[in-house]
Design a protein around this motif. Structure first.
Motif, PDB file in Angstrom:
ATOM      1  N   UNK A 116      37.382 -29.106  82.371  1.00  0.00           N
ATOM      2  CA  UNK A 116      36.651 -28.179  81.510  1.00  0.00           C
ATOM      3  C   UNK A 116      37.419 -27.809  80.268  1.00  0.00           C
ATOM      4  N   UNK A 117      38.741 -27.573  80.426  1.00  0.00           N
ATOM      5  CA  UNK A 117      39.556 -27.186  79.276  1.00  0.00           C
ATOM      6  C   UNK A 117      39.632 -28.282  78.225  1.00  0.00           C
ATOM      7  N   UNK A 118      39.516 -29.540  78.639  1.00  0.00           N
ATOM      8  CA  UNK A 118      39.519 -30.639  77.665  1.00  0.00           C
ATOM      9  C   UNK A 118      38.376 -30.491  76.666  1.00  0.00           C
ATOM     10  N   UNK A 119      37.291 -29.853  77.078  1.00  0.00           N
ATOM     11  CA  UNK A 119      36.131 -29.641  76.209  1.00  0.00           C
ATOM     12  C   UNK A 119      36.191 -28.313  75.475  1.00  0.00           C
ATOM     13  N   UNK A 120      37.232 -27.492  75.784  1.00  0.00           N
ATOM     14  CA  UNK A 120      37.298 -26.148  75.204  1.00  0.00           C
ATOM     15  C   UNK A 120      38.585 -25.942  74.402  1.00  0.00           C
ATOM     16  N   UNK A 121      39.090 -26.991  73.793  1.00  0.00           N
ATOM     17  CA  UNK A 121      40.302 -26.857  72.976  1.00  0.00           C
ATOM     18  C   UNK A 121      39.887 -26.320  71.600  1.00  0.00           C
ATOM     19  N   UNK A 122      39.544 -25.054  71.576  1.00  0.00           N
ATOM     20  CA  UNK A 122      38.877 -24.435  70.428  1.00  0.00           C
ATOM     21  C   UNK A 122      39.898 -24.015  69.381  1.00  0.00           C
ATOM     22  N   UNK A 123      39.591 -24.294  68.114  1.00  0.00           N
ATOM     23  CA  UNK A 123      40.428 -23.858  67.014  1.00  0.00           C
ATOM     24  C   UNK A 123      39.860 -22.637  66.325  1.00  0.00           C
ATOM     25  N   UNK A 124      40.270 -22.431  65.062  1.00  0.00           N
ATOM     26  CA  UNK A 124      39.813 -21.283  64.281  1.00  0.00           C
ATOM     27  C   UNK A 124      39.409 -21.746  62.871  1.00  0.00           C
ATOM     28  N   UNK A 125      38.522 -20.961  62.256  1.00  0.00           N
ATOM     29  CA  UNK A 125      38.160 -21.208  60.863  1.00  0.00           C
ATOM     30  C   UNK A 125      37.929 -19.860  60.182  1.00  0.00           C
ATOM     31  N   UNK A 126      38.634 -19.621  59.090  1.00  0.00           N
ATOM     32  CA  UNK A 126      38.490 -18.344  58.400  1.00  0.00           C
ATOM     33  C   UNK A 126      38.752 -18.530  56.913  1.00  0.00           C
ATOM     34  N   UNK A 127      38.387 -17.515  56.135  1.00  0.00           N
ATOM     35  CA  UNK A 127      38.527 -17.621  54.689  1.00  0.00           C
ATOM     36  C   UNK A 127      39.985 -17.527  54.265  1.00  0.00           C
ATOM     37  N   UNK A 128      40.335 -18.302  53.237  1.00  0.00           N
ATOM     38  CA  UNK A 128      41.650 -18.226  52.636  1.00  0.00           C
ATOM     39  C   UNK A 128      41.715 -17.046  51.669  1.00  0.00           C
ATOM     40  N   UNK A 129      42.927 -16.609  51.366  1.00  0.00           N
ATOM     41  CA  UNK A 129      43.086 -15.591  50.324  1.00  0.00           C
ATOM     42  C   UNK A 129      42.789 -16.167  48.933  1.00  0.00           C
ATOM     43  N   UNK A 130      42.748 -17.496  48.852  1.00  0.00           N
ATOM     44  CA  UNK A 130      42.426 -18.130  47.573  1.00  0.00           C
ATOM     45  C   UNK A 130      40.928 -18.344  47.475  1.00  0.00           C
ATOM     46  N   UNK A 131      40.307 -17.847  46.440  1.00  0.00           N
ATOM     47  CA  UNK A 131      38.844 -17.932  46.314  1.00  0.00           C
ATOM     48  C   UNK A 131      38.349 -19.367  46.447  1.00  0.00           C
ATOM     49  N   UNK A 132      37.266 -19.512  47.214  1.00  0.00           N
ATOM     50  CA  UNK A 132      36.629 -20.807  47.370  1.00  0.00           C
ATOM     51  C   UNK A 132      37.279 -21.721  48.384  1.00  0.00           C
ATOM     52  N   UNK A 133      38.336 -21.262  49.039  1.00  0.00           N
ATOM     53  CA  UNK A 133      39.040 -22.103  50.014  1.00  0.00           C
ATOM     54  C   UNK A 133      38.841 -21.555  51.431  1.00  0.00           C
ATOM     55  N   UNK A 134      38.923 -22.452  52.401  1.00  0.00           N
ATOM     56  CA  UNK A 134      38.829 -22.097  53.816  1.00  0.00           C
ATOM     57  C   UNK A 134      40.082 -22.578  54.539  1.00  0.00           C
ATOM     58  N   UNK A 135      40.351 -21.951  55.679  1.00  0.00           N
ATOM     59  CA  UNK A 135      41.496 -22.327  56.516  1.00  0.00           C
ATOM     60  C   UNK A 135      40.982 -22.745  57.891  1.00  0.00           C
ATOM     61  N   UNK A 136      41.437 -23.890  58.357  1.00  0.00           N
ATOM     62  CA  UNK A 136      41.111 -24.353  59.700  1.00  0.00           C
ATOM     63  C   UNK A 136      42.393 -24.533  60.503  1.00  0.00           C
ATOM     64  N   UNK A 137      42.391 -24.073  61.752  1.00  0.00           N
ATOM     65  CA  UNK A 137      43.530 -24.246  62.654  1.00  0.00           C
ATOM     66  C   UNK A 137      43.058 -25.057  63.862  1.00  0.00           C
ATOM     67  N   UNK A 138      43.693 -26.195  64.073  1.00  0.00           N
ATOM     68  CA  UNK A 138      43.374 -27.055  65.208  1.00  0.00           C
ATOM     69  C   UNK A 138      44.585 -27.140  66.125  1.00  0.00           C
ATOM     70  N   UNK A 139      44.332 -27.459  67.385  1.00  0.00           N
ATOM     71  CA  UNK A 139      45.410 -27.610  68.370  1.00  0.00           C
ATOM     72  C   UNK A 139      45.541 -29.091  68.697  1.00  0.00           C
ATOM     73  N   UNK A 140      46.560 -29.712  68.142  1.00  0.00           N
ATOM     74  CA  UNK A 140      46.764 -31.149  68.284  1.00  0.00           C
ATOM     75  C   UNK A 140      47.723 -31.446  69.428  1.00  0.00           C
ATOM     76  N   UNK A 141      47.616 -32.622  70.048  1.00  0.00           N
ATOM     77  CA  UNK A 141      48.566 -32.976  71.109  1.00  0.00           C
ATOM     78  C   UNK A 141      49.986 -33.074  70.588  1.00  0.00           C
ATOM     79  N   UNK A 142      50.941 -32.758  71.453  1.00  0.00           N
ATOM     80  CA  UNK A 142      52.356 -32.853  71.101  1.00  0.00           C
ATOM     81  C   UNK A 142      52.773 -34.317  70.982  1.00  0.00           C
ATOM     82  N   UNK A 143      52.250 -35.173  71.868  1.00  0.00           N
ATOM     83  CA  UNK A 143      52.583 -36.596  71.844  1.00  0.00           C
ATOM     84  C   UNK A 143      52.903 -37.107  73.231  1.00  0.00           C
ATOM     85  N   UNK A 144      54.087 -37.667  73.408  1.00  0.00           N
ATOM     86  CA  UNK A 144      54.536 -38.154  74.709  1.00  0.00           C
ATOM     87  C   UNK A 144      55.304 -37.036  75.408  1.00  0.00           C
ATOM     88  N   UNK A 145      54.885 -36.709  76.628  1.00  0.00           N
ATOM     89  CA  UNK A 145      55.483 -35.611  77.383  1.00  0.00           C
ATOM     90  C   UNK A 145      56.189 -36.159  78.617  1.00  0.00           C
TER      91      UNK A 145
END
Length: 478
Positions: A116-145
């Motif tokens: 279930x968590x594989x389908x719920x790796x939810x990020x964020x999206x919010x306005x930037x302090x710079x007019x007309x820009x947006x900020x997106x935060x994603x959770x990417x894999x670390x790599x080889x563990x």
């Protein structure tokens, strides 16, 4: 008739035979099962790491739904084979078959949870302090563990490391303990049938040399370790020195407080479970029993009566409550520590009479233990505990917190006031009120303070913190 299992490494969906380097026998019946284990070493760890690196792109290309389906399939297969897996765990490590069955079902549920968590790796999206820009935060894999897992929970701990690693898009190089490698090989066969791209999970068998090779391997991006404190601290030194991410779970000297107002029946069951079940071989086991003076004698008598009703014997028998220690080496280690406690002048309320002919060790309690005793300072990974007598809640809390560890702590009381104070003041990551110090849910965070743990928490949704890295993107239309 003796059954002999000769194990192989598993790299990129291929079995890699090798020369036998280690042997594990059924600690309760050495002629029942013999497991032959190879040692991977540096070269095979490098090969497994390359296979994991090569699998990252194919894994990403399959998408989150395919990963979710694979994890769910693994969970179903573990549950379907729970009886056979539990018997193998009992034969290989000495864990009672009832306990092993519960652990196996827990492992199945962990894989299902992370499906279930594989389908719920939810990020964020919010306005930037710079007019007309947006900020997106994603959770990417670390790599080889790299994953280094112990023998005391030979299927559940691998599950709670492998499942989130895969759920969030990583690939794995996994080294189990040489004491529980047959169980690991059985789990690996289930994982290999789940439909993941080749190389997503690679099993390298062996002991310390292979674990060190994982820590030193420059292409492994993160290492998660569960085991002893000395080894864990060495893992931390090696991995952090090369700038990789590390997560450690290293046990504890866990305290359980029994106040004068406690329900003594509940207190006795909590302590009997926490201190002696699984032959005391749990990192959350109760080793410091801290009891108010006014009820100490009644509590001790009731606990002794409860322990006398334990069935101690063959872990394959459904009626057995406590099986043997996991190996002759483990029994020797516990026996040496108990002898050191005796040398302090402490006497036993019961136990401390190990059978010299096998790996069983009787539940053992030392009475009138002081705060400077070895029992107060060092983890004895066996069915051994000390009774500490105190004159009130404040003294109990001071003794509880006087430890370099801080994994699990318990309190038995009817007082809401004391329960709330315990929650605020106890220096431990896992707090139990009227419950044993050992035993945690598969969907909740797990971890401790002090020398018990290092890095983000394991299990539940908290696992994402270790197995992903935040990636921030700023967007403005052209």
């Amino acid at each position: 008739m003796t059954e002999t299992l000769t194990l192989s490494h598993h790299i990129a969906d291929q079995t890699i035979p090798a020369i036998v380097a280690h042997e594990q026998r059924n600690p309760a019946a050495p002629d029942d099962l013999v497991v032959h284990i190879p040692e991977a070493g540096t070269a095979l760890v490098a090969q497994a790491t390359q296979a994991a690196r090569d699998a990252l792109a194919p894994s990403a290309a399959t998408g989150i739904e395919a990963r979710s389906d694979a994890l769910a399939k693994i969970g179903r297969a573990i549950a379907a084979n729970a009886t056979e897996l539990a018997l193998l765990i009992a034969r290989e490590t000495g864990k009672t078959v009832r306990d092993a069955r519960g652990e196996t079902i827990r492992a199945a549920r962990i894989f299902e949870f992370f499906a279930g968590e594989a389908l719920r790796n939810i990020g964020e999206r919010f306005e930037s302090t710079r007019p007309g820009a947006m900020v997106e935060v994603m959770h990417a894999p670390v790599g080889v563990v790299g994953l280094i897992t112990p023998w005391n929970f030979p299927i559940a701990i691998p599950a709670w490391k492998i499942a989130p690693a895969l759920a969030f898009g990583n690939t794995v190089v996994w080294k189990p303990s040489e004491v529980s490698s047959a169980t690991a090989a059985a789990l690996m066969r289930i994982i290999a049938d789940a439909g993941l791209p080749a190389g997503c999970v690679n099993l390298v068998l062996g002991a310390g040399a292979t674990g060190q090779a994982i820590c030193e391997q420059p292409d492994i991006d993160a290492v998660s370790f569960t085991g002893s404190e000395p080894v864990g601290q060495r893992v931390r030194e090696i991995v952090t020195a090369r700038g990789a991410r590390v997560q450690l779970e290293m046990g504890g000297v866990n305290g359980f407080i029994v106040l004068a107002d406690a329900d003594l029946d509940i207190a006795v069951e909590c302590v009997a479970n926490g201190a002696f079940f699984a032959a005391g071989q749990r990192c959350t086991a109760t080793s410091r029993i801290i009891v108010e003076d006014s009820v100490a004698e009644r509590f001790l008598a009731a606990l002794k009566s409860r322990v006398e009703r334990f069935s101690i014997g063959d872990p394959r028998d459904e009626r057995t409550d406590i099986g043997p220690l996991a190996s002759p080496r483990q029994k020797q280690r516990v026996s040496t520590q108990v002898a050191a406690v005796r040398d302090e002048g402490l006497v036993t309320a019961f136990g401390a009479a190990p059978d010299p002919d096998d790996c069983h060790f009787a539940p053992t309690l030392f009475d009138h233990v002081g705060g400077d005793s070895l029992l107060a300072r060092e983890e004895i990974f066996g069915p051994v505990a000390g009774l500490f007598r105190v004159d009130g809640f404040e003294a109990a809390m001071a003794l509880l917190n006087n430890s370099r560890y801080g994994l699990s702590a318990g309190l038995c009381t009817r007082s809401l006031k004391h329960a709330e104070a315990f929650k605020r003041e106890a220096r431990a990551g896992m707090l139990m009120v009227n419950l044993p110090t050992a035993g945690v849910d598969h969907h909740a965070p797990f971890g401790g303070l002090g020398n018990s743990s290092y890095g983000p928490r394991e299990q539940g949704r908290a696992a994402r913190a270790f197995y992903t890295t935040s990636r921030t993107t700023y967007l403005r239309g052209g």
